[in-house]
Design a protein around this motif. Sequence first.
Motif, mmCIF file in Angstrom:
data_model
loop_
_atom_site.group_PDB
_atom_site.id
_atom_site.type_symbol
_atom_site.label_atom_id
_atom_site.label_comp_id
_atom_site.label_asym_id
_atom_site.label_seq_id
_atom_site.Cartn_x
_atom_site.Cartn_y
_atom_site.Cartn_z
ATOM 1 N N GLY A 391 0.801 -1.225 0.000
ATOM 2 C CA GLY A 391 0.000 0.000 0.000
ATOM 3 C C GLY A 391 0.825 1.262 0.000
ATOM 4 O O GLY A 391 0.820 2.028 -0.970
ATOM 5 N N PRO A 392 1.589 1.529 1.070
ATOM 6 C CA PRO A 392 2.420 2.734 1.078
ATOM 7 C C PRO A 392 3.800 2.538 0.459
ATOM 8 O O PRO A 392 4.316 3.429 -0.216
ATOM 9 N N ALA A 393 4.417 1.373 0.676
ATOM 10 C CA ALA A 393 5.831 1.207 0.325
ATOM 11 C C ALA A 393 6.080 1.233 -1.177
ATOM 12 O O ALA A 393 7.142 1.679 -1.627
ATOM 13 N N ALA A 394 5.125 0.765 -1.979
ATOM 14 C CA ALA A 394 5.312 0.792 -3.432
ATOM 15 C C ALA A 394 5.445 2.225 -3.937
ATOM 16 O O ALA A 394 6.252 2.519 -4.830
ATOM 17 N N TRP A 395 4.668 3.144 -3.345
ATOM 18 C CA TRP A 395 4.742 4.554 -3.751
ATOM 19 C C TRP A 395 5.975 5.230 -3.167
ATOM 20 O O TRP A 395 6.592 6.083 -3.821
ATOM 21 N N VAL A 396 6.351 4.864 -1.954
ATOM 22 C CA VAL A 396 7.568 5.421 -1.366
ATOM 23 C C VAL A 396 8.776 5.036 -2.220
ATOM 24 O O VAL A 396 9.596 5.885 -2.587
ATOM 25 N N TYR A 397 8.890 3.773 -2.547
ATOM 26 C CA TYR A 397 10.037 3.268 -3.309
ATOM 27 C C TYR A 397 10.107 3.929 -4.694
ATOM 28 O O TYR A 397 11.155 4.410 -5.117
ATOM 29 N N GLY A 398 8.966 3.956 -5.389
ATOM 30 C CA GLY A 398 8.964 4.511 -6.743
ATOM 31 C C GLY A 398 9.215 6.002 -6.790
ATOM 32 O O GLY A 398 9.787 6.511 -7.763
ATOM 33 N N SER A 399 8.812 6.730 -5.743
ATOM 34 C CA SER A 399 8.961 8.191 -5.760
ATOM 35 C C SER A 399 10.367 8.647 -5.390
ATOM 36 O O SER A 399 10.697 9.820 -5.571
ATOM 37 N N GLU A 400 11.205 7.734 -4.881
ATOM 38 C CA GLU A 400 12.504 8.164 -4.379
ATOM 39 C C GLU A 400 13.704 7.669 -5.183
ATOM 40 O O GLU A 400 14.817 8.127 -4.949
ATOM 41 N N ILE A 401 13.518 6.767 -6.137
ATOM 42 C CA ILE A 401 14.689 6.152 -6.778
ATOM 43 C C ILE A 401 15.108 6.835 -8.078
ATOM 44 O O ILE A 401 16.206 6.560 -8.574
ATOM 45 N N PHE A 402 14.273 7.718 -8.633
ATOM 46 C CA PHE A 402 14.612 8.356 -9.903
ATOM 47 C C PHE A 402 15.274 9.721 -9.689
ATOM 48 O O PHE A 402 14.961 10.417 -8.712
ATOM 49 N N PHE A 457 15.216 -10.901 -3.504
ATOM 50 C CA PHE A 457 16.421 -11.075 -4.309
ATOM 51 C C PHE A 457 16.719 -9.902 -5.254
ATOM 52 O O PHE A 457 17.875 -9.716 -5.649
ATOM 53 N N ALA A 458 15.714 -9.105 -5.596
ATOM 54 C CA ALA A 458 15.915 -8.121 -6.671
ATOM 55 C C ALA A 458 15.849 -6.666 -6.244
ATOM 56 O O ALA A 458 16.217 -5.792 -7.034
ATOM 57 N N TYR A 459 15.423 -6.386 -5.009
ATOM 58 C CA TYR A 459 15.203 -4.990 -4.623
ATOM 59 C C TYR A 459 16.182 -4.544 -3.540
ATOM 60 O O TYR A 459 16.134 -5.047 -2.417
ATOM 61 N N PRO A 460 17.078 -3.585 -3.849
ATOM 62 C CA PRO A 460 17.979 -3.047 -2.822
ATOM 63 C C PRO A 460 17.230 -2.137 -1.867
ATOM 64 O O PRO A 460 16.220 -1.532 -2.225
ATOM 65 N N GLU A 461 17.717 -2.036 -0.635
ATOM 66 C CA GLU A 461 17.103 -1.175 0.369
ATOM 67 C C GLU A 461 17.438 0.290 0.089
ATOM 68 O O GLU A 461 18.567 0.623 -0.271
ATOM 69 N N THR A 462 16.437 1.172 0.244
ATOM 70 C CA THR A 462 16.637 2.596 -0.046
ATOM 71 C C THR A 462 16.462 3.491 1.174
ATOM 72 O O THR A 462 16.564 4.713 1.049
ATOM 73 N N LYS A 463 16.192 2.923 2.336
ATOM 74 C CA LYS A 463 15.962 3.765 3.504
ATOM 75 C C LYS A 463 17.203 4.590 3.833
ATOM 76 O O LYS A 463 18.332 4.147 3.648
ATOM 77 N N ARG A 464 16.981 5.800 4.302
ATOM 78 C CA ARG A 464 18.005 6.744 4.743
ATOM 79 C C ARG A 464 18.958 7.201 3.630
ATOM 80 O O ARG A 464 19.986 7.803 3.893
ATOM 81 N N LYS A 465 18.611 6.923 2.391
ATOM 82 C CA LYS A 465 19.395 7.422 1.265
ATOM 83 C C LYS A 465 18.798 8.742 0.788
ATOM 84 O O LYS A 465 17.577 8.876 0.692
ATOM 85 N N THR A 466 19.673 9.719 0.477
ATOM 86 C CA THR A 466 19.150 10.950 -0.108
ATOM 87 C C THR A 466 18.694 10.647 -1.529
ATOM 88 O O THR A 466 19.111 9.661 -2.148
ATOM 89 N N LEU A 467 17.829 11.509 -2.060
ATOM 90 C CA LEU A 467 17.349 11.308 -3.427
ATOM 91 C C LEU A 467 18.505 11.358 -4.424
ATOM 92 O O LEU A 467 18.442 10.750 -5.489
ATOM 93 N N GLU A 468 19.552 12.081 -4.066
ATOM 94 C CA GLU A 468 20.708 12.182 -4.957
ATOM 95 C C GLU A 468 21.660 10.994 -4.820
ATOM 96 O O GLU A 468 22.513 10.776 -5.680
ATOM 97 N N GLU A 469 21.555 10.212 -3.756
ATOM 98 C CA GLU A 469 22.442 9.062 -3.546
ATOM 99 C C GLU A 469 21.973 7.803 -4.255
ATOM 100 O O GLU A 469 22.673 6.792 -4.254
ATOM 101 N N MET A 470 20.801 7.846 -4.863
ATOM 102 C CA MET A 470 20.279 6.662 -5.533
ATOM 103 C C MET A 470 21.129 6.258 -6.731
ATOM 104 O O MET A 470 21.136 5.093 -7.130
ATOM 105 N N ASP A 471 21.869 7.209 -7.312
ATOM 106 C CA ASP A 471 22.737 6.879 -8.450
ATOM 107 C C ASP A 471 23.757 5.805 -8.060
ATOM 108 O O ASP A 471 23.958 4.832 -8.793
ATOM 109 N N LEU A 472 24.388 5.985 -6.924
ATOM 110 C CA LEU A 472 25.382 5.015 -6.467
ATOM 111 C C LEU A 472 24.727 3.682 -6.127
ATOM 112 O O LEU A 472 25.250 2.613 -6.452
ATOM 113 N N LEU A 473 23.564 3.725 -5.497
ATOM 114 C CA LEU A 473 22.879 2.507 -5.080
ATOM 115 C C LEU A 473 22.534 1.626 -6.275
ATOM 116 O O LEU A 473 22.641 0.390 -6.200
ATOM 117 N N PHE A 474 22.142 2.249 -7.386
ATOM 118 C CA PHE A 474 21.755 1.480 -8.569
ATOM 119 C C PHE A 474 22.863 1.395 -9.613
ATOM 120 O O PHE A 474 22.608 1.076 -10.768
#
Length: 511
Positions: A391-402, A457-474
Amino acid sequence: MAVPIAAVIPSRASLRLHVLCAFFGLASFAWGYNIGILATIYVHPGFKKALHKPDAAHTGLITAIYYLGTWISYLFLSHPAADYLGRRWAAFVGVFTTCVGASIMAASRGSTAYTMMIVGRIICGMGVAVISTSVPLYQSEIAPAKQRGRYVVMNHIGLVAGLAFAFWVGYWFSAWKTPQGNYYGWRLSIMVLYIPSLIFCLGIYFCPETPRWLIEKGKIEEARANMAYLRDADSSSDIVSVEIDEICQSVEAHRSAPESSWTVLFTHKPLFARLWRAALLQFMAQMCGNTAMKYYLPGIFASLGIEHRTTLLIGGIESTLKIGCTIIEMMLIDRIGRRTTLIVGCVVMGVALLVNGALPLAYPKNKNVVSDYTCIVFIFFFTFGYSIGFGPAAWVYGSEIFPTNLRARGLNLAASGGSIGSIVAAQTWPVGMQNIGSKTYFIFMSINLVSAIIIYFAYPETKRKTLEEMDLLFGDHRITERLTNDSGGEAHSEDRAEQVHVNPKSDRDSL
């Protein structure tokens, strides 16, 4: 006093963020109400008469066609609205469009009633698509990294509050059993949507635009002023300067990339890795069984031998409990992470669906009261699983990784995957229940269990990452290297050795 960047959000700034995110939750409330009220009118005798007693296939089409509207909007309307109008005015457009669609639905009558309902549903879907992406975009872009999940979850709290209120409105109007009540009751229940919508549309003018969108449009000074307001600090303070500089560097790095068109989401491997994960997550979030629970819950309860008004009462209680469950998720998501809540939610929903599929087979035709009430209890367990997971996490994840310049486009493309899932689920459920009965639950149970494995197996954790740090994570090292060079060798703001000095306006105003 010198403090780390991660700890610079004063209490008054936190209050402002909560108020703003809660206010945008009003748009999500309209979204939820628009969905929930349809579940109540499906079982309303006046609605059945007005639409000439639609069968399971026609009812499924009314449900599914809405998601055709969302799919079209995600691809062609929602993204341009968020990118060109801004996040807040996009939300305004979404709410207004939803109200137009609701008006057409409420006016359905005569030989064209079914056609009008279909048209109204498509328009509502187009409006809701804009709401469902612009609201979490706004919330994620004004929130600090370490608490972003909490603020974006308020989008889902608004949604489930709207669902709950719709069930109670449907329950109240179901008591109006006169001929006038049969004709007007379901129509007026749809039009109650205008109340939260009007409040939101009048108040949106007073909300600040997100600094990230303003920087993307080259409005640096306005972005700095808005960031100062959001962080309750002077525009020249370190907290504002550091955050503005980081966003500027990220936007410039992505603009100067060899490919900066939205097509890079498909052609650049690290960005495509984000896109397919977000799209698949949205697809799984609708195929888990939630779409069926939203629209056919009173019918599900009726199949257990429960009287019409009582089905609406239980539906209202179930939807109201979703609010509490989502608040629990709001407290957990930044502590235990997105992946954990998603996996736990899938497992809980899978078990609940297994019980609801097995017991009616063991005790058919409602011959065992204990079995029927056990099914009801496990529907509440399903609610809990969805409210702490997809319910909430799908929108949280999608709104923060781009990245900022592709965030609206990326989230809208991802959300279109959810529309496809909703179309499939909305058509599958009523036809499946009519032909194979409770075995339909096993289909959605299997989807939940497979989803849990995929997420693990396919989804890395994104908690406590800034929106700008997602580049390194992916693994987008091209952008990360450019950011590192621009910042003098330090890729992450939270890893910098510098300390920032905060001068909150509340301190200044008290002098």
